[in-house]
Design a protein around this motif. Structure first.
Motif, short mmCIF file in Angstrom:
data_model
loop_
_atom_site.label_atom_id
_atom_site.label_comp_id
_atom_site.label_asym_id
_atom_site.label_seq_id
_atom_site.Cartn_x
_atom_site.Cartn_y
_atom_site.Cartn_z
N THR A 29 0.91 -1.63 -0.37
CA THR A 29 0.40 0.27 -0.35
C THR A 29 0.59 1.05 -0.67
OG1 THR A 29 0.06 -0.05 2.47
CG2 THR A 29 -1.67 -1.14 0.94
N ASN A 55 7.02 -0.56 -3.30
CA ASN A 55 6.09 -1.93 -3.92
C ASN A 55 6.95 -2.70 -4.12
OD1 ASN A 55 3.78 -0.60 -3.40
ND2 ASN A 55 3.33 -0.36 -5.33
N ILE A 115 -9.91 -5.81 -5.20
CA ILE A 115 -9.12 -4.52 -4.73
C ILE A 115 -8.29 -4.11 -5.66
CG2 ILE A 115 -8.74 -3.07 -2.58
CD1 ILE A 115 -11.48 -3.11 -3.35
N ASP A 160 -6.35 -2.01 -7.72
CA ASP A 160 -4.90 -0.57 -7.76
C ASP A 160 -3.87 -1.41 -8.51
OD1 ASP A 160 -2.21 -0.80 -4.70
OD2 ASP A 160 -3.84 1.10 -5.46
N ASP A 182 -4.56 0.70 -11.46
CA ASP A 182 -4.39 1.94 -11.43
C ASP A 182 -2.61 2.82 -11.75
OD1 ASP A 182 -7.67 2.10 -9.33
OD2 ASP A 182 -6.88 2.38 -11.14
N GLN A 183 -2.52 1.51 -10.63
CA GLN A 183 -0.88 1.99 -10.63
C GLN A 183 -0.39 1.82 -11.88
OE1 GLN A 183 1.06 0.07 -7.16
NE2 GLN A 183 -0.44 1.44 -5.73
#
Lengths: 839, 314
Positions: free
Chosen positions: A608, A616, A662, A666, A669-670
């Motif tokens: 996160t 990450n 989820i 994520d 989107d990244q």
């Protein structure tokens, strides 16, 4: 001579003894009838509590009856004119009181213990402690001490009611002193705050001697006071002796001018205040003192009885409210003064409400004191009546109802002093029923106020007969006329009003519950009963195959140690280890055999952006973790469709799918859509599988519910027990009531119907409507003991709309990528080869 | 003629196996002191409780001031003044307080009249009722029941236990009330006192009404005849008229006779054995005993017996 004195006192005590024995019998019958609605340990405790309470009611009341009543009637004075020794008079009263107490204990033991044993074999620790030898000895000593203190105050105060009320703080003080003494004997310290150990033989002996000494002291004191009351010359009071001159006034001037005429209501209120304010004040002061002491103890950590004292506050306040109710008609019952109104034909209405005025005002004052003295105002002022402990709402309901009962009893039992004791004794029966009602239906507890209104109405109706005191001797009418005359008797009518008061809230609530029971969905039920639910696959020995869900257990793997570490501390070795475990998990038949859901969650949370300084982890690791989640979700859903897994298991699958979606969104989107990402997205369970698995799981759950029985046990021990649905017990505390069982079944149908509707992804408006309806039904199903804020299987079944949109977005993006890749591959074969290799 | 203030028609009332009242009929004229006499247990209190609406009659009807006793008991008690044999009062009140308290239930004027009455009765001020003597409490009770100027006053043995002076005061106040046009129904077994004040007399015995007559008429009509015989074994004829009772004491015969004619001596003319004859007016007490004594010797008359013919109502 002694025999005659004993006979005379026995006749006097007879009424109270009868009232208590009736109370014992009535309590036992009530408890036996309502015990199926309670669990066994609670039933035993209630039985034991009444076993203790009833004889002590006798103990507290008999001195006032034997001494105070005689004083009021003037027969004590008459006895003193006879050639009989004061010792004989006092001894006869004591013997009769002791005899009556023994009868009460025997009766109470026989009836209540037998009744208790009829309904349960189990005793709570409290009950077992009380019916042990030490417990019985303690209770016997307590009762005798209570009785002796009653005689002390009865001989001390001329008014029997004052004597009665004075006993309460006295016994409290003596009990407190005994507690201090016990601590001192056992620990050498008065303010020892810890738990007390079992006493040794010598300590027991010391306690016994101290107890006996205390009782002898009190017995001697009451003897001395008896001598003073029964033997002394009547002289001038000490106040007059202080103020006296040598001679009295020879001439008294005539009556002064009478004050101007006032209104009827004003004079009646004045008269009522004048005749009951002193007793009301004593009741209020005693109650306030008890509250101060109890709440004060809470702050003293060394007093371990604080909880016991405080827990008795509702009982104490209830008693005070009953006595305030008795005050309503007490003053006019005294020496039959109400005939004053009868002789002059005064109207009933104004007499009735003016009798109520002052005592009711005192009741309000009592409630205000409770509000002021309670140390935890937030707890007191809570509106819900579900939780244990005293609340203002509960106090108002209890006190007003007790007050209403007390004033009706005082009208019916016209011997004023007896009403103070008979009130609490007879209150036992309605109290048991209404308390049980309140615990079963705390949301409807306010309906108990109807009881108060019925009893107040009853006393209003009976005020005319109470004033006129109709002649009790019947004539020679026979048959039906005699029966009708008997039914018109004030006592019979008063009891009828009490019965009506008990029944009204029960009937009203039962009617409400029945009338609001959902209608039967007959056709829907038939369809659902007929719908096939896959039978679980089993091994030859009957063990279900799909018992391979281990993933909810906490992590025992290497990951667990990393829970406190950040992503930048995740080294290459650990990364490889994670990858290895994740791949092994994907290959395993057992769900959660290599990693747990906690492990996966930890891994995903490491990525996160909120973690400071964390980079990450590579997307492979994240993607693999997500893939594991989706694999679990798919497998569990398929197993549900094939049979053998329940709704609870499906919640696991929903959660995994939710967490995976989820995480995928994520990642998308990244870094945008990539082929590996698209591959994992393609493993998201289809909408059809999702719906089908939910439908089958819920159906199966519903069918299992309908196959359950409301009755458990066999023979004597058979009793109604709540059924389970979605892991929750339904109709808790109400399963013994037929209409509640029917309501629970219908509610289960409703909630199943609505949850199935929610599965079908309805429109936004319908979704909200179904959700709201389902929440209402779910709350009713679980009952007031559960604080319900959300539906079962939430939030995953409820947020299906958002979840579906999320998945759609991912799928659309993935499909776009796949299409564009195909187009390019068709244009460039080398690129196609590369992409296949990378996959 | 004025309507009767109280009217009973064939009123009966029983308690279990005891007949307390047996077909009692009477009317009380307005403006009189009406004395209801009877021994203990005769039925006086029962009759009064029926009149005041506390009891319902098993049979018959009763009205007070035109209102039915069985239906309008409360209204009747509001209009009349009633003092029971043991009046209930709030003994923690003083005379002033109870007067003020009671004034709220009646019209203006009650307080001043009450004040006059208690002052006239010499009731001490500032003393609680429980500390007063029995007579003083009785006076307060009487004052409370008359201060609102009722048309009818019903008193159930009001002088029981009082000293002679207080009794006299009480009874004189009854006369005063009657003089003002009020009606007083007074039950008592103090015969001699009632005799001084009563206008009408009704005698109850064992639930039955034996006599209802104006007192003067009753006394004028009833005589005591005493005859001295020459020999105790002689038998004398009964005097003419209605012989209520006969008794013998050695050589004297004594009769209580109603309606003795002027020439009654002619019956004993000649050698009848009577050597001396006397006639005197019977006192109310003697009449009462003659009517009520169950052990009295009641010779058979030519006319009807006592039980059925004593009731004379003008």
């Amino acid at each position: 001579m002694m025999r005659h004195l004993l006979w005379k006192d026995a006749m006097t005590a007879r009424a109270l003894l009868l009232a208590v024995l009736i109370g014992i019998l009535g309590a036992a019958v009530c408890l036996v009838l309502v015990s199926p609605l309670m669990n066994e340990a609670d039933a035993a405790s209630v039985f034991v509590s009444f076993w203790i309470l009833m004889p002590n009611l006798f103990a507290i009341g008999i001195p006032a009856i034997l001494v105070g009543n005689e004083e009021e009637r003037g027969t004590l004075l008459w006895l003193r004119t006879l050639p009989v020794r004061w010792q004989s008079i006092a001894d006869a009263k004591l013997l009769v009181a002791l005899g009556g107490l023994v009868i009460c204990w025997l009766g109470s033991s026989l009836v209540l213990i037998s009744g208790g044993m009829l309904v349960t074999d189990k005793f709570s620790p409290f009950a077992e402690e009380m019916i042990s030898l030490e417990g019985v000895l303690y209770l016997a000593c307590f009762s005798v001490m209570l009785m002796l203190l009653g005689f002390v105050t009865a001989y001390l105060f001329r008014s029997p009611v004052a004597g009665l009320l004075a006993v309460v703080p006295l016994i409290g003080g003596v009990t407190y002193l005994f507690e201090l003494l016990t601590r001192w004997i056992l620990t050498g310290q008065i303010n020892y705050g810890g738990a007390l150990t079992d006493p040794t033989f010598s300590e027991q002996l010391a306690l016994g001697v101290a107890t006996l000494g205390g009782m002898i002291f009190v017995a001697a004191l009451q003897r001395m006071l008896a001598r003073r009351r029964l033997n002394r010359m009547v002289g001038r009071s000490w106040s007059k002796r202080l103020n006296s001159s040598s001679t009295g006034v020879a001439y008294k001037p005539p009556v002064a001018v009478i004050a101007p005429r006032a209104s009827t209501a004003k004079v009646l209120v004045w008269q009522q205040i004048r005749q009951c304010w002193h007793l009301g004040l004593v009741i209020l002061l005693t109650s306030v003192s008890y509250m101060l002491l109890s709440y004060g103890f809470r702050r003293d950590r060394w007093n371990s009885s604080a909880t016991a004292w405080e827990s008795l506050i509702p009982l104490f306040l209830g008693l005070a409210a009953i006595w305030l109710g008795v005050l309503v008609f007490y003053g006019d019952n005294f020496k039959n003064r109400r005939s004053y109104f009868a002789d002059r034909g005064f109207t009933v209405n104004v007499i009735w409400w003016t009798r109520l005025s002052a005592p009711f005002f005192m009741l309000v004052a009592l409630i205000v004191f409770l509000l002021v003295l309670h140390p935890d105002t937030d707890t007191l002022l809570r509106v819900d009546l579900h939780s244990t402990g005293l609340s203002l709402a509960g106090a108002i309901i209890e006190l007003v109802t007790c007050f209403a009962f007390g004033q009706l009893v005082c009208q019916w039992i016209r011997r004023p002093v007896l009403a103070f004791f008979a009130g609490p004794a007879f209150a036992v029966i309605p109290a048991i029923i209404l308390m049980l009602f309140a615990s079963m239906y705390p949301n409807y507890a306010w309906w108990i106020m109807i009881s108060a209104l019925v009893m107040l109405f009853g006393s209003w109706q009976l005020t005319g007969a109470w004033i006129e005191n109709p002649h009790r001797d019947g004539n020679n009418a026979g048959g039906i006329r005699r029966c009708i005359q008997w039914l018109k008797k004030p006592e019979v009518r008063a009891v009828s009003y009490v019965l009506l008061a008990i029944l009204c809230p029960l009937v009203i609530v039962a009617s409400l519950r029945v009338s609001t029971t959902p209608v039967l969905r007959a056709q829907w039920r038939q369809r659902l009963l007929a719908a096939p639910v896959p039978e679980p696959k089993t091994y030859p020995n009957g063990r279900p195959i799909y018992r391979n869900l281990h993933a909810e257990k906490y992590s025992t793997y290497a990951f667990a140690d990393k829970s406190e570490r950040s992503a930048d501390q995740f080294g290459a070795d650990e990364r490889n280890e994670c990858l290895k475990l994740l791949r092994e998990e994907l290959a395993s038949d057992e769900i959660g055999s290599r990693v747990s859901r906690e492990d996966i969650q930890w891994l995903l949370e490491l990525n996160t952006p909120t973690l400071t300084g964390a980079e990450n982890l590579d997307s492979d690791l994240r993607l693999l973790a997500t893939e594991v989640l989706l694999d679990w979700s798919n497998r569990v859903r398929q197993q549900v469709c094939e049979g053998g897994m329940s709704c609870m298991d499906l919640m696991f699958a929903d959660r995994c799918e939710y967490d995976a979606s989820i995480a995928l969104l994520d990642m998308y989107d990244q870094k945008g859509m990539t082929r590996p990402l698209a591959r994992v997205i393609s493993q998201i369970p289809s909408a059809e599988l999702r719906q089908e698995s939910r439908r089958i799981a819920l159906q199966g759950e519903w069918q299992v519910y309908n196959r359950q029985s409301w009755w458990v046990g066999e023979g004597k021990s058979m009793q109604a027990a709540p059924k389970n649905f979605l892991g929750f017990p339904v109709a808790l505390m109400r399963s013994a009531i037929p209409y509640e069982r029917r309501r629970a079944d219908r509610n289960v149908d409703e909630i199943t119907y609505l949850l199935l509707k929610l599965c079908e992804q309805p429109s936004d408006a319908d979704h909200l409507q179904f959700q709201e309806q389902a929440l209402v039904v779910w709350r009713d199903l679980l009952g007031p003991r559960h604080k319900v804020d959300s539906l079962p299987l939430s939030p995953y079944w409820i947020s299906t709309q958002a979840h579906a949109e999320r998945i759609d977005r991912l799928r659309v993006a993935a499909q776009k990528l796949m299409k564009s890749s195909e187009v390019k591959a068709n244009e460039d074969p080398e690129q196609q080869q590369d992409s296949r290799e990378s996959e | 003629m004025n309507q009767p203030v109280i009217s009973l028609q064939n009123v009966s009332r029983s308690f279990r196996n005891t007949k307390a009242l047996d077909a009692v009929s009477l009317e009380v004229p307005a403006g009189t002191v009406f004395a209801l006499l009877g021994e203990n247990g005769a039925g006086k209190t029962t009759l009064i409780r029926i009149l005041t609406g506390f009891l319902k009659a098993d049979e018959g009807s009763a009205t007070v001031l035109g209102e039915s006793c069985s239906k309008s008991g409360t209204a009747i008690r509001r209009k009349i003044g009633y003092v029971s044999d043991n009046p209930a009062m709030y003994e923690w009140m003083t005379a002033e307080q109870i007067g003020w308290f009671t004034s709220a239930f009646y019209e203006d004027g009650f307080s001043s009249r009450y004040y006059e009455l208690v002052t006239g009765f010499d009731v001490p001020g500032g003393v609680k009722l429980k500390n007063m003597s029995k007579g003083q409490r009785a006076k307060v009770a009487l004052a409370l029941s008359t201060a609102h100027n009722p048309e009818l006053l019903i008193l159930d043995e009001p002088t029981s236990g009082l000293d002679p002076m207080v009794r006299r005061q009480f009874l004189e106040s009854m006369v005063d009330l009657a003089a003002l046009g009020r009606t007083v129904l007074l039950s008592s077994h103090q015969i001699s006192e009632v005799e001084r004040v009563a206008d009408w007399v009704a005698i109850l015995a064992q639930g039955q009404l034996k006599v209802v007559q104006p007192l003067e008429v009753l006394k004028n009509e009833t005589s005591i005849v005493t005859a001295t015989m020459d020999d105790s074994s002689a038998t004398l004829p009964l005097p003419p008229g209605e012989v209520l009772t006969e008794s013998q004491n050695a050589r004297q015969m004594r009769w209580v006779v109603r309606g003795l004619p002027e020439d009654w001596r002619s019956v004993y003319a000649g050698d009848t054995g009577a050597i001396e004859l006397k006639e005197e007016t019977a006192s109310l007490e003697e009449i009462f005993v003659a009517v009520c004594d169950p052990r009295a010797n009641r010779p058979a008359n030519d006319s009807d017996s006592v039980d059925s013919t004593m009731l004379k109502v003008n």
